[in-house]
Design a protein around this motif. Structure first.
Motif, mmCIF file in Angstrom:
data_model
loop_
_atom_site.group_PDB
_atom_site.id
_atom_site.type_symbol
_atom_site.label_atom_id
_atom_site.label_comp_id
_atom_site.label_asym_id
_atom_site.label_seq_id
_atom_site.Cartn_x
_atom_site.Cartn_y
_atom_site.Cartn_z
ATOM 1 N N ARG A 1 -3.286 -30.056 7.960
ATOM 2 C CA ARG A 1 -3.134 -28.952 7.021
ATOM 3 C C ARG A 1 -4.430 -28.726 6.252
ATOM 4 N NH1 ARG A 1 0.725 -31.869 2.594
ATOM 5 N NH2 ARG A 1 -0.940 -32.906 1.450
ATOM 6 N N MET A 2 -4.518 -27.513 5.711
ATOM 7 C CA MET A 2 -5.585 -27.186 4.789
ATOM 8 C C MET A 2 -4.936 -26.847 3.455
ATOM 9 S SD MET A 2 -8.712 -24.442 4.815
ATOM 10 C CE MET A 2 -7.813 -22.975 4.382
ATOM 11 N N THR A 3 -5.427 -27.465 2.392
ATOM 12 C CA THR A 3 -4.934 -27.201 1.049
ATOM 13 C C THR A 3 -6.033 -26.478 0.294
ATOM 14 O OG1 THR A 3 -3.670 -29.260 1.153
ATOM 15 C CG2 THR A 3 -3.906 -28.240 -1.007
ATOM 16 N N VAL A 4 -5.677 -25.386 -0.356
ATOM 17 C CA VAL A 4 -6.638 -24.580 -1.106
ATOM 18 C C VAL A 4 -6.484 -24.900 -2.587
ATOM 19 C CG1 VAL A 4 -7.419 -22.238 -1.636
ATOM 20 C CG2 VAL A 4 -6.536 -22.781 0.657
ATOM 21 N N GLY B 1 -13.974 -20.884 -0.155
ATOM 22 C CA GLY B 1 -12.992 -19.830 0.048
ATOM 23 C C GLY B 1 -13.221 -18.668 -0.892
ATOM 24 N N LEU C 1 -9.634 -18.807 9.115
ATOM 25 C CA LEU C 1 -10.474 -19.999 9.091
ATOM 26 C C LEU C 1 -11.060 -20.194 10.479
ATOM 27 C CD1 LEU C 1 -11.442 -22.666 7.734
ATOM 28 C CD2 LEU C 1 -9.288 -23.687 8.527
ATOM 29 N N ILE D 1 -9.540 -29.827 4.272
ATOM 30 C CA ILE D 1 -8.933 -29.990 5.589
ATOM 31 C C ILE D 1 -8.603 -31.454 5.805
ATOM 32 C CG2 ILE D 1 -9.276 -29.736 8.064
ATOM 33 C CD1 ILE D 1 -11.033 -27.295 7.395
ATOM 34 N N GLU E 1 -1.115 -24.094 0.521
ATOM 35 C CA GLU E 1 -1.282 -24.997 1.666
ATOM 36 C C GLU E 1 -0.940 -24.231 2.926
ATOM 37 O OE1 GLU E 1 1.424 -28.228 0.945
ATOM 38 O OE2 GLU E 1 -0.131 -29.388 -0.050
ATOM 39 N N LEU F 1 -4.382 -17.365 7.674
ATOM 40 C CA LEU F 1 -4.023 -17.913 6.379
ATOM 41 C C LEU F 1 -3.215 -16.894 5.596
ATOM 42 C CD1 LEU F 1 -7.456 -19.471 5.457
ATOM 43 C CD2 LEU F 1 -5.487 -20.615 6.450
ATOM 44 N N GLY G 1 -11.212 -25.081 0.343
ATOM 45 C CA GLY G 1 -10.168 -25.561 1.238
ATOM 46 C C GLY G 1 -10.462 -26.995 1.624
ATOM 47 N N THR H 1 -12.592 -20.599 -4.690
ATOM 48 C CA THR H 1 -11.699 -21.669 -4.258
ATOM 49 C C THR H 1 -12.372 -22.506 -3.170
ATOM 50 O OG1 THR H 1 -10.666 -20.241 -2.596
ATOM 51 C CG2 THR H 1 -9.603 -20.359 -4.778
#
Length: 136
Positions: free
Chosen positions: A83-86, A69, A115, A77, A96, A131, A75, A73
């Motif tokens: 959900r995707m958490t960064v 990212g 994304l 998945i 998130e 996002l 992500g 960062t």
């Protein structure tokens, strides 16, 4: 009675082939058997290891993909939680975002504000996910 092992085998770190380049010197991989992510520096030194089974922030049910990212960062998945958490590569949670639940989703490019990937499409066929931008 002493029991000796009959055989030994090196177990792999993961059963998932996913790697994310967070920046020029840091790569992150999934440790699927422990629901964790490991981020490593250029000489293999640990930068961060984080995550655990669960449904809360920083927890995973079915961690299946990592993707690079913005600003170093990554992500994570999670198909099971849709959900995707960064995260920062040290494990600090950034944000998130819920993913449309249309089945397994695989990212195909680093993300920024969108994304891109593929999966089982919903009726509209839209596979892009907006996002939140910085600060929200």
């Amino acid at each position: 009675m002493r029991m000796d092992p009959v055989a030994t085998s090196n177990a792999p770190l993961t059963g998932i082939n996913s790697i994310a380049l967070a920046d020029e010197t840091t790569a992150c991989v999934i440790e699927s058997y422990e629901d964790r992510i490991h981020c490593l520096g250029p000489n293999g030194q640990a930068v961060g290891a984080f995550g655990r089974p669960g449904e809360g922030p920083g927890e995973f049910r079915s961690l299946m993909d990592v993707v690079g990212g913005p600003n170093g960062t990554i992500g994570a998945i999670d198909w099971g939680l849709a959900r995707m958490t960064v995260f920062q590569t040290t494990g600090t949670l950034v944000s998130e975002v819920s993913l449309p639940f249309f089945g397994p989703f695989r990212a195909r490019a680093p993300f920024d504000s969108v994304l891109f990937g593929y999966g089982m499409a919903n009726r509209s066929g839209d596979l892009s996910v907006g996002l939140p931008g910085p600060g929200g």
